[in-house]
Design a protein around this motif. Structure first.
Motif, PDB file in Angstrom:
ATOM      1  N   TYR A  67      58.954 -27.280  33.240  1.00  0.00           N
ATOM      2  CA  TYR A  67      60.330 -27.070  33.024  1.00  0.00           C
ATOM      3  C   TYR A  67      60.604 -28.259  31.999  1.00  0.00           C
ATOM      4  O   TYR A  67      60.736 -29.278  32.711  1.00  0.00           O
ATOM      5  CB  TYR A  67      61.209 -26.802  34.204  1.00  0.00           C
ATOM      6  CG  TYR A  67      62.653 -26.253  33.467  1.00  0.00           C
ATOM      7  CD1 TYR A  67      63.004 -24.916  33.900  1.00  0.00           C
ATOM      8  CD2 TYR A  67      63.490 -26.827  32.812  1.00  0.00           C
ATOM      9  CE1 TYR A  67      64.299 -24.201  33.559  1.00  0.00           C
ATOM     10  CE2 TYR A  67      64.764 -26.537  32.180  1.00  0.00           C
ATOM     11  CZ  TYR A  67      65.165 -25.109  32.737  1.00  0.00           C
ATOM     12  OH  TYR A  67      66.321 -24.626  32.702  1.00  0.00           O
ATOM     13  N   SER A  68      60.644 -28.114  30.848  1.00  0.00           N
ATOM     14  CA  SER A  68      60.528 -29.277  29.971  1.00  0.00           C
ATOM     15  C   SER A  68      61.777 -29.982  29.981  1.00  0.00           C
ATOM     16  O   SER A  68      62.731 -29.530  30.343  1.00  0.00           O
ATOM     17  CB  SER A  68      60.430 -28.926  28.554  1.00  0.00           C
ATOM     18  OG  SER A  68      61.656 -28.115  27.824  1.00  0.00           O
ATOM     19  N   LEU A 154      58.730 -22.619  37.667  1.00  0.00           N
ATOM     20  CA  LEU A 154      59.904 -22.238  37.121  1.00  0.00           C
ATOM     21  C   LEU A 154      60.682 -21.844  38.169  1.00  0.00           C
ATOM     22  O   LEU A 154      62.147 -22.045  37.959  1.00  0.00           O
ATOM     23  CB  LEU A 154      59.578 -21.404  36.076  1.00  0.00           C
ATOM     24  CG  LEU A 154      58.779 -21.861  34.682  1.00  0.00           C
ATOM     25  CD1 LEU A 154      58.655 -20.758  33.804  1.00  0.00           C
ATOM     26  CD2 LEU A 154      59.677 -23.009  34.178  1.00  0.00           C
ATOM     27  N   LEU A 155      60.442 -21.129  38.995  1.00  0.00           N
ATOM     28  CA  LEU A 155      61.192 -20.369  39.987  1.00  0.00           C
ATOM     29  C   LEU A 155      61.707 -21.596  41.033  1.00  0.00           C
ATOM     30  O   LEU A 155      62.967 -21.452  41.495  1.00  0.00           O
ATOM     31  CB  LEU A 155      60.574 -19.198  40.814  1.00  0.00           C
ATOM     32  CG  LEU A 155      60.114 -18.123  40.001  1.00  0.00           C
ATOM     33  CD1 LEU A 155      59.198 -17.090  40.954  1.00  0.00           C
ATOM     34  CD2 LEU A 155      61.482 -17.363  39.698  1.00  0.00           C
ATOM     35  N   TYR A 156      60.892 -22.291  41.259  1.00  0.00           N
ATOM     36  CA  TYR A 156      61.421 -23.600  42.067  1.00  0.00           C
ATOM     37  C   TYR A 156      62.446 -24.474  41.291  1.00  0.00           C
ATOM     38  O   TYR A 156      63.505 -24.589  41.982  1.00  0.00           O
ATOM     39  CB  TYR A 156      60.138 -24.542  42.447  1.00  0.00           C
ATOM     40  CG  TYR A 156      60.274 -25.748  42.821  1.00  0.00           C
ATOM     41  CD1 TYR A 156      60.693 -25.916  44.267  1.00  0.00           C
ATOM     42  CD2 TYR A 156      60.451 -26.895  42.054  1.00  0.00           C
ATOM     43  CE1 TYR A 156      61.202 -27.232  44.598  1.00  0.00           C
ATOM     44  CE2 TYR A 156      61.068 -28.327  42.453  1.00  0.00           C
ATOM     45  CZ  TYR A 156      60.817 -28.441  43.685  1.00  0.00           C
ATOM     46  OH  TYR A 156      61.511 -29.689  44.402  1.00  0.00           O
ATOM     47  N   MET A 157      62.001 -24.726  39.961  1.00  0.00           N
ATOM     48  CA  MET A 157      63.226 -25.536  39.368  1.00  0.00           C
ATOM     49  C   MET A 157      64.425 -24.778  39.202  1.00  0.00           C
ATOM     50  O   MET A 157      65.670 -25.368  39.341  1.00  0.00           O
ATOM     51  CB  MET A 157      62.613 -25.815  38.132  1.00  0.00           C
ATOM     52  CG  MET A 157      61.441 -26.557  37.757  1.00  0.00           C
ATOM     53  SD  MET A 157      61.603 -28.467  38.758  1.00  0.00           S
ATOM     54  CE  MET A 157      62.847 -29.083  37.448  1.00  0.00           C
ATOM     55  N   GLN A 158      64.461 -23.375  39.076  1.00  0.00           N
ATOM     56  CA  GLN A 158      65.780 -22.674  39.308  1.00  0.00           C
ATOM     57  C   GLN A 158      66.494 -22.784  40.502  1.00  0.00           C
ATOM     58  O   GLN A 158      67.650 -22.976  40.619  1.00  0.00           O
ATOM     59  CB  GLN A 158      65.581 -21.434  38.787  1.00  0.00           C
ATOM     60  CG  GLN A 158      66.687 -20.283  38.837  1.00  0.00           C
ATOM     61  CD  GLN A 158      66.696 -19.005  38.829  1.00  0.00           C
ATOM     62  OE1 GLN A 158      65.794 -18.296  39.570  1.00  0.00           O
ATOM     63  NE2 GLN A 158      67.075 -18.273  37.739  1.00  0.00           N
ATOM     64  N   ARG A 159      65.711 -22.642  41.511  1.00  0.00           N
ATOM     65  CA  ARG A 159      66.198 -22.568  42.910  1.00  0.00           C
ATOM     66  C   ARG A 159      66.913 -24.140  43.586  1.00  0.00           C
ATOM     67  O   ARG A 159      67.860 -24.188  43.958  1.00  0.00           O
ATOM     68  CB  ARG A 159      65.227 -22.030  44.016  1.00  0.00           C
ATOM     69  CG  ARG A 159      65.815 -22.092  45.348  1.00  0.00           C
ATOM     70  CD  ARG A 159      64.771 -21.822  46.571  1.00  0.00           C
ATOM     71  NE  ARG A 159      64.849 -21.835  47.781  1.00  0.00           N
ATOM     72  CZ  ARG A 159      65.249 -22.790  48.528  1.00  0.00           C
ATOM     73  NH1 ARG A 159      65.187 -24.145  48.084  1.00  0.00           N
ATOM     74  NH2 ARG A 159      65.735 -22.621  49.829  1.00  0.00           N
ATOM     75  N   LEU A 163      69.058 -24.653  37.465  1.00  0.00           N
ATOM     76  CA  LEU A 163      68.536 -24.595  36.071  1.00  0.00           C
ATOM     77  C   LEU A 163      68.351 -23.053  35.306  1.00  0.00           C
ATOM     78  O   LEU A 163      67.718 -22.211  36.202  1.00  0.00           O
ATOM     79  CB  LEU A 163      67.327 -25.488  35.903  1.00  0.00           C
ATOM     80  CG  LEU A 163      67.513 -26.830  36.049  1.00  0.00           C
ATOM     81  CD1 LEU A 163      66.108 -27.424  35.870  1.00  0.00           C
ATOM     82  CD2 LEU A 163      68.515 -27.582  35.177  1.00  0.00           C
ATOM     83  N   PRO A 164      68.842 -22.856  34.261  1.00  0.00           N
ATOM     84  CA  PRO A 164      68.775 -21.328  33.709  1.00  0.00           C
ATOM     85  C   PRO A 164      67.178 -21.376  33.265  1.00  0.00           C
ATOM     86  O   PRO A 164      66.592 -22.192  32.899  1.00  0.00           O
ATOM     87  CB  PRO A 164      69.738 -21.363  32.646  1.00  0.00           C
ATOM     88  CG  PRO A 164      69.634 -22.819  32.129  1.00  0.00           C
ATOM     89  CD  PRO A 164      69.655 -23.558  33.585  1.00  0.00           C
ATOM     90  N   LEU A 165      66.843 -20.148  33.190  1.00  0.00           N
ATOM     91  CA  LEU A 165      65.510 -19.783  32.846  1.00  0.00           C
ATOM     92  C   LEU A 165      65.799 -18.893  31.468  1.00  0.00           C
ATOM     93  O   LEU A 165      66.422 -17.705  31.442  1.00  0.00           O
ATOM     94  CB  LEU A 165      64.889 -18.791  33.912  1.00  0.00           C
ATOM     95  CG  LEU A 165      64.363 -19.523  35.096  1.00  0.00           C
ATOM     96  CD1 LEU A 165      63.540 -18.847  35.991  1.00  0.00           C
ATOM     97  CD2 LEU A 165      63.512 -20.854  34.932  1.00  0.00           C
TER      98      LEU A 165
END
Length: 212
Positions: A67-68, A154-159, A163-165
Motif C-alpha cells: 500500500y504505497s 492490502l486487506l490488512y492495511m484497510q483493517r 485506509l481506503p482501497l
C-alpha cells in the motif's frame, strides 16, 4: 444488518493502530534486512534472488510498500510525506514502519509500479523484462504467486488503519483464494509479530476475507 456485519463494521471504517513497537521507517528498515531477510531471499514481483541487504551475487533489492506511501498520505489528508510527518506525526510514522506492508523488490519494478493500484489486466502496455509484471496506465498486475500476498497485505492495511482501497474487493478475495498463504508467508508473519507485536489475521485465517 446482520450481527456478523455489526461486529466487523468498526474494523472496516475506524483506524486501529495496532502496530505500536516500530515508530519510524529507519528502525523498521533495519529489522527488515537484519531479521526478516538476513540471508537474502527472493523479490516478490519477479522471484529474483537477492543477497543480504540487496548486496552480493544476486540482484539489488529495495523495500516496496504494497500500500504505497503516497496513497497513505493522501488518505490521511496530507499533501506530502513531509507534511504527514508534521501533521499526523506518530500515526503516519507507524504506518510507514509497518513491516506487514513491506516486501523486497527490485528498484526497476518499484519505479514501474510507481503509485499504481493492483488490478487484472487483459492486455498490458508493458511487461517488465522477463518478469510476469504487467502495467496499463495506473493499473498493475503481478505474477500469480504474488497475488495472495498482495491481497492479504492490502486487506490488512484497510483493517488496521482504516485506509481506503482503490482495488476491487472481489478481485482481492479471488487473489486471496487462488494463492493461499505459503509456509514462507506464515513464517514471515511469525517473525513480524515478534518485532512489532501484531499479526496479519488474513494470513492466519484467509477465509476472513470472504466475510468483508
Amino acid at each position: 444488518m446482520s450481527r456478523l456485519l455489526l461486529l466487523l463494521f468498526p474494523l472496516l471504517i475506524a483506524p486501529v493502530i495496532a502496530q505500536d513497537e516500530l515508530t519510524d521507517f529507519d528502525t523498521a528498515r533495519g529489522h527488515f534486512w537484519e531479521t526478516l531477510y538476513p540471508g537474502g531471499g527472493w523479490t516478490l514481483y519477479c522471484g529474483l534472488r537477492f543477497e543480504a541487504e540487496g548486496n552480493g551475487d544476486g540482484v539489488m533489492a529495495t523495500i516496496d510498500h504494497i500500500y504505497s506511501m503516497p496513497r497513505v498520505y493522501r488518505a490521511l489528508g496530507c499533501s506530502s510525506r513531509l507534511r504527514c510527518n508534521q501533521e499526523r506525526g506518530n500515526e503516519y510514522r507507524r504506518i510507514e514502519a509497518d513491516l506487514h506492508n513491506m516486501y523486497p523488490a527490485t528498484g526497476a519494478v518499484v519505479i514501474q509500479r510507481a503509485d499504481s493500484y493492483f488490478a487484472g489486466i487483459e492486455s498490458a502496455e508493458s511487461r517488465f523484462q522477463e518478469c510476469d509484471f504487467r502495467r496499463r496506465g495506473r493499473r498493475v498486475e503481478p505474477r500469480d504467486i504474488a497475488k495472495g500476498n498482495i491481497a492479504r497485505t492490502l486487506l490488512y492495511m484497510q483493517r488496521e488503519y482504516g485506509l481506503p482501497l482503490a482495488e476491487d474487493m472481489e478481485l482481492l478475495k479471488s487473489w486471496n483464494r487462488v494463492d493461499p498463504p505459503s509456509e514462507q508467508e506464515m513464517n514471515r508473519n511469525d517473525r513480524i509479530e515478534r518485532l512489532q507485536g501484531n499479526r496479519n489475521p488474513f494470513i492466519d485465517q484467509p477465509q476472513l476475507a470472504d466475510d468483508l
